[in-house]
Scaffold this active site. Structure first.
Site, PDB file in Angstrom:
ATOM      1  N   LYS A  12      11.825 -16.110 -10.254  1.00 10.04           N
ATOM      2  CA  LYS A  12      11.759 -15.170 -11.177  1.00 10.04           C
ATOM      3  C   LYS A  12      10.504 -15.365 -12.438  1.00 10.04           C
ATOM      4  CE  LYS A  12      13.230 -12.348 -10.201  1.00 10.04           C
ATOM      5  NZ  LYS A  12      13.866 -11.868  -9.270  1.00 10.04           N
ATOM      6  N   TRP A  37      -3.445  -2.776  -1.079  1.00  5.76           N
ATOM      7  CA  TRP A  37      -3.176  -3.996  -1.525  1.00  5.76           C
ATOM      8  C   TRP A  37      -3.949  -4.810  -0.482  1.00  5.76           C
ATOM      9  CZ3 TRP A  37      -0.816  -8.689   0.705  1.00  5.76           C
ATOM     10  CH2 TRP A  37      -0.499  -9.519  -0.078  1.00  5.76           C
ATOM     11  N   GLU A  92       7.108 -15.479 -10.671  1.00  3.08           N
ATOM     12  CA  GLU A  92       6.591 -14.144 -10.461  1.00  3.08           C
ATOM     13  C   GLU A  92       6.081 -13.434 -11.468  1.00  3.08           C
ATOM     14  OE1 GLU A  92       9.069 -12.116  -6.647  1.00  3.08           O
ATOM     15  OE2 GLU A  92      10.081 -12.420  -8.607  1.00  3.08           O
ATOM     16  N   ARG A 139       4.400  -0.546  -6.158  1.00  2.23           N
ATOM     17  CA  ARG A 139       4.695  -1.241  -5.018  1.00  2.23           C
ATOM     18  C   ARG A 139       3.814  -2.258  -5.030  1.00  2.23           C
ATOM     19  NH1 ARG A 139       7.727   1.734  -1.413  1.00  2.23           N
ATOM     20  NH2 ARG A 139       6.792   0.593   0.503  1.00  2.23           N
ATOM     21  N   HIS A 168      15.938 -37.863  -5.842  1.00  2.00           N
ATOM     22  CA  HIS A 168      15.472 -38.204  -4.562  1.00  2.00           C
ATOM     23  C   HIS A 168      14.099 -37.908  -4.587  1.00  2.00           C
ATOM     24  CE1 HIS A 168      19.262 -39.418  -2.978  1.00  2.00           C
ATOM     25  NE2 HIS A 168      19.848 -38.244  -3.334  1.00  2.00           N
ATOM     26  N   GLU A 219      16.983 -19.033  -7.742  1.00  2.00           N
ATOM     27  CA  GLU A 219      16.333 -17.579  -8.454  1.00  2.00           C
ATOM     28  C   GLU A 219      15.651 -17.628  -9.556  1.00  2.00           C
ATOM     29  OE1 GLU A 219      15.941 -14.768  -7.322  1.00  2.00           O
ATOM     30  OE2 GLU A 219      16.099 -13.434  -9.078  1.00  2.00           O
ATOM     31  N   ASN A 253      -1.603   1.716   6.086  1.00  2.00           N
ATOM     32  CA  ASN A 253      -0.639   0.752   5.670  1.00  2.00           C
ATOM     33  C   ASN A 253      -0.631  -0.325   6.873  1.00  2.00           C
ATOM     34  OD1 ASN A 253      -0.664   1.901   3.265  1.00  2.00           O
ATOM     35  ND2 ASN A 253       1.672   2.633   3.305  1.00  2.00           N
ATOM     36  N   GLY A 254      -0.277  -1.619   6.230  1.00  2.00           N
ATOM     37  CA  GLY A 254      -0.193  -2.583   7.543  1.00  2.00           C
ATOM     38  C   GLY A 254      -1.558  -3.255   8.014  1.00  2.00           C
ATOM     39  N   LYS A 268       5.862  -4.683  -4.073  1.00  2.00           N
ATOM     40  CA  LYS A 268       7.374  -4.408  -4.096  1.00  2.00           C
ATOM     41  C   LYS A 268       7.813  -4.571  -2.645  1.00  2.00           C
ATOM     42  CE  LYS A 268      11.265  -3.664  -6.058  1.00  2.00           C
ATOM     43  NZ  LYS A 268      11.989  -4.869  -6.643  1.00  2.00           N
ATOM     44  N   CYS A 322       0.809  -1.284   0.077  1.00  2.00           N
ATOM     45  CA  CYS A 322       0.284  -0.073   0.247  1.00  2.00           C
ATOM     46  C   CYS A 322       0.808   1.339  -0.084  1.00  2.00           C
ATOM     47  CB  CYS A 322      -0.934   0.024   1.261  1.00  2.00           C
ATOM     48  SG  CYS A 322      -1.764  -1.492   1.552  1.00  2.00           S
TER      49      CYS A 322
HETATM   50  C1  G6P Z   1       8.381  -9.684  -2.305  1.00  2.26           C
HETATM   51  C2  G6P Z   1       8.724  -9.621  -3.712  1.00  2.26           C
HETATM   52  C3  G6P Z   1       9.978 -10.198  -3.803  1.00  2.26           C
HETATM   53  C4  G6P Z   1      11.198  -9.887  -3.003  1.00  2.26           C
HETATM   54  C5  G6P Z   1      10.687  -9.996  -1.488  1.00  2.26           C
HETATM   55  C6  G6P Z   1      11.849  -9.662  -0.800  1.00  2.26           C
HETATM   56  O1  G6P Z   1       7.838 -10.967  -1.812  1.00  2.26           O
HETATM   57  O2  G6P Z   1       7.784  -9.947  -4.501  1.00  2.26           O
HETATM   58  O3  G6P Z   1      10.418 -10.257  -5.389  1.00  2.26           O
HETATM   59  O4  G6P Z   1      12.299 -10.595  -3.296  1.00  2.26           O
HETATM   60  O5  G6P Z   1       9.488  -9.119  -1.548  1.00  2.26           O
HETATM   61  O6  G6P Z   1      11.922  -8.075  -0.441  1.00  2.26           O
HETATM   62  P1  G6P Z   1      12.849  -7.081  -0.009  1.00  2.26           P
HETATM   63  O7  G6P Z   1      12.583  -5.654  -0.215  1.00  2.26           O
HETATM   64  O8  G6P Z   1      12.964  -7.737   1.493  1.00  2.26           O
HETATM   65  O9  G6P Z   1      14.113  -7.669  -0.604  1.00  2.26           O
END
Ligand code: G6P
Length: 623
Positions: A497, A78, A500, A27, A516, A493, A106-107, A618, A2
């Site tokens: 990616k 959000w 996401e 965000r 396994h 990673e 927010n929160g 974000k 938010c």
């Molecule tokens: C969210 C995003 C991820 C990110 C993670 C950690 O879940 O979708 O892409 O890696 O937050 O964010 P940070 O700001 O702590 O690196």
């Protein structure tokens, strides 16, 4: 997650709020709204579900309805409590007797159910399913019960609230005044030029409007008018330092790229060069991260390190574990923050705790950090946000120097995390006499060649694009990513990616784990993306794993340097993406580019919202 924007004293208040909200769009949000006071002091709101564009369509009529105003607040929501809907969107309005307030928040207010029950018994008429709506009713109720002012009402309310939050309130009939408070979620005051001031959750909202900001501390209460800023902590007036920020690079737009993510992928050569210039010594060519004598002493005596992070930052932490264990011979435990914070792990006295976070605001990582701090750990934070909550709570901050990252899927911040962790591990290895200066200089020399290598990789993307087109249209919806050593976290990673932004299901495993369990998934046509290097001592093992996939007619995709690809058995059919041969410690950098681009091109081929993928945010400021 938010976003909050509040304005007092500016006749373009609604425009500034909506522009600010558009800067915070990145965000992640699913509805948005604004509230403003008209000349008579009456409160009006305008809200819409979905993208900000939907709200902006309604704004001309709203502005006409409100007329001249200099007091407005706005929010991108959000959803946490209650679906995305106009009713659940902020600002929320609560009336008790003669008092009407509007709040953006927010929160999460964790005790909202108890508050709702109490306020309903006092006559509050709730309309939404949100926790937020309790706030304007609670403030109005406090005023009804005799609180001397909205400021006093916020001060009374704050200790009764549970959870992490930031909120901004305005009151009907009280133009040019805003009140705010925060705990665990960011809120700062933007100092306007002339007779205007601002309250925002992120300074970026005010790019081009303000350069000077005051960051509020936990449990601060602030009262803002066009000419005054009063901040209170535990009822006492306090002064918070004014920080001058240059937001021009952060607000520089897509610069001709189709998406922020693509722009940020292309910024990586410059990010690497910037970090090397700031964090290595120009003449000695050794790492030059600066630590106070106390921190240096803690690092020198550390016998164990805990690294905590979420998402992509967690995978950077896994790479960091490899670096620290190999180069500085320190045992490293890496945890996802949401597990660490509740597991109550034993922490040795004098231990070192590292939080890695692009935003510096991720709620789980922040809570894990607070837990470690309470247990006497020395706290280091690797973050891209030097004014964030984590940076403020840390004993020492290592700035990532990636500049603002806008796309939700992290790319350049990941590279910056990995590079800073490598320099940190080299510096510790040198201090502990485990590495010679010549060996470290050799790695740094190789790192200096990296920007050119990455640039070349960015200019040869045709094979990645064609693989991405195949993945986007493949009949199945699953992928497997495999790697060993430093390439194991890189496989993870790569998988996160593509998940996401393209919404394809992707699993990742260390290659040796495949037999396994995950091998049961391999059937004709399943794409298995293998990462392999010719110079990390693990190639033979990886090639065996490829054979196991091929034997079950899985689709073998190999991302590898040319010396590794040349060792592929002649009868093995594979799609090959070549990366340059680099020093074994630099593998995460050369593999990042094809993994990021594969995710990006697959997502664009599928037509998803690359920069703001569904359901993600974000900066995840709630649990
Ligand atoms: C969210 C995003 C991820 C990110 C993670 C950690 O879940 O979708 O892409 O890696 O937050 O964010 P940070 O700001 O702590 O690196």
């Amino acid at each position: 997650m938010c976003g909050i924007v509040g304005v007092v004293g500016n006749s373009k208040a609604i425009e500034i709020v909506t522009t600010g909200l558009s800067r915070l769009e990145y965000r992640g949000y699913d509805s948005a709204g604004v509230a403003a006071l008209d000349e008579a002091g009456d409160l009006h709101t305008c809200k819409e579900v979905g993208k900000l564009a939907a709200l902006l369509e309604k704004i001309p009529a709203f502005t006409k309805r409100v007329g001249a105003t200099s007091t407005a607040i706005g929010h991108t929501r959000w959803a946490t409590h209650g679906e995305p809907s106009v009713t659940n969107a902020h600002p929320h309005v609560g009336t008790m007797g003669p008092f009407t307030l509007a709040v953006v928040h927010n929160g999460i207010i964790e005790n909202h159910t108890a508050l709702r029950t109490k306020l309903s018994a006092s006559g509050a008429k709730f309309v939404s399913a949100t926790d937020t709506e309790t706030l304007p009713f609670a403030l109005a109720h406090a005023l009804q019960q005799g609180a001397a002012s909205p400021l006093a009402a916020v001060q009374q309310l704050l200790p009764t609230l549970h959870g992490n939050f930031a909120l901004v309130a305005m009151a009907q009939g009280v133009p040019d005044e805003l009140w705010g408070t925060r705990r665990g979620a960011p809120l700062c005051v933007g100092l306007g030029q002339g007779a205007a001031n601002y309250l925002v959750s992120d300074p970026l909202a005010l790019a081009g409007i303000c350069e000077r900001f005051m960051f509020l501390e936990d449990n601060d209460v602030v009262h803002v008018t066009p000419h005054t800023i009063e901040i209170f902590a535990a009822g006492e007036r306090v002064v918070r330092p004014v920080q001058t920020l240059d937001l021009s690079a952060d607000a520089s737009g897509k610069q001709g790229f189709k998406h922020f993510m693509l722009k940020e992928i292309h910024e990586q050569p410059a990010v690497v060069a910037r970090i090397l210039s700031a964090h290595t010594h120009a003449t000695t060519r050794l790492p030059a991260l600066e630590f106070s004598p106390t921190i240096a002493a803690s690092l020198a005596s550390a016998t164990a390190i805990n690294i905590v992070a979420c998402g992509t930052a967690y995978y950077a932490g896994m790479v960091g574990k490899y670096y620290l264990e190999q180069l500085a011979r320190i045992p490293v435990n890496v945890d996802v923050a949401s597990e660490f914070r509740y597991r109550n792990p034993p922490l040795v006295a004098g231990g070192v705790f590292i939080a890695i976070s692009q935003s510096g605001e991720t709620a789980d990582t922040l809570a894990a950090l607070e837990h470690a701090k309470a247990h006497g750990q020395t706290i280091l934070v690797f973050t891209n946000s030097p004014h964030s909550s984590m940076a403020r709570a840390a004993d020492c901050t290592i700035p990532l120097l990636a500049n603002r990252e806008i796309a939700v899927a992290s790319t350049k911040a990941f590279t910056a995390m990995v590079l800073n962790l490598l320099l940190f591990a080299l510096q510790l290895g040198l201090q502990r006499n485990l590495l010679t200066a010549a060996a470290v200089q050799e790695v740094i020399q190789q790192l200096r060649e990296l920007p050119t290598q990455l640039q070349e990789q960015l200019e040869h993307t045709v094979p990645i694009q064609s693989l991405a087109n195949n993945l986007a249209t493949m009949p199945g919806r699953s992928l497997l990513y495999l790697g060993r050593g430093l390439l194991a976290p890189m496989a993870s990673e790569g998988a996160i990616k593509i998940k996401e932004i393209s919404y394809l299901h992707a699993e990742s495993y260390p290659s040796g784990e495949m037999k396994h369990g995950p091998i049961a998934l391999v059937e004709p046509g399943l794409p298995v993306i293998n990462l392999a290097a010719s110079n990390d001592g693990l190639l033979e093992k990886t090639l065996s794993n490829l054979q196991e996939v091929a034997a079950r007619r899985g689709e073998v995709i190999l991302i590898a340097d040319s010396a590794a690809t040349s060792q592929l058995p002649a009868n093995l059919q594979a799609i090959v993406i070549t990366v340059p041969t680099v020093h074994p410690l630099l593998l995460p950098f050369s593999f990042s580019i094809p993994l990021q681009l594969l995710a990006y091109f697959t997502a664009t081929a599928k037509g998803t919202d690359v920069d703001q993928p569904r359901n993600l945010a974000k900066s995840v400021t709630v649990e």
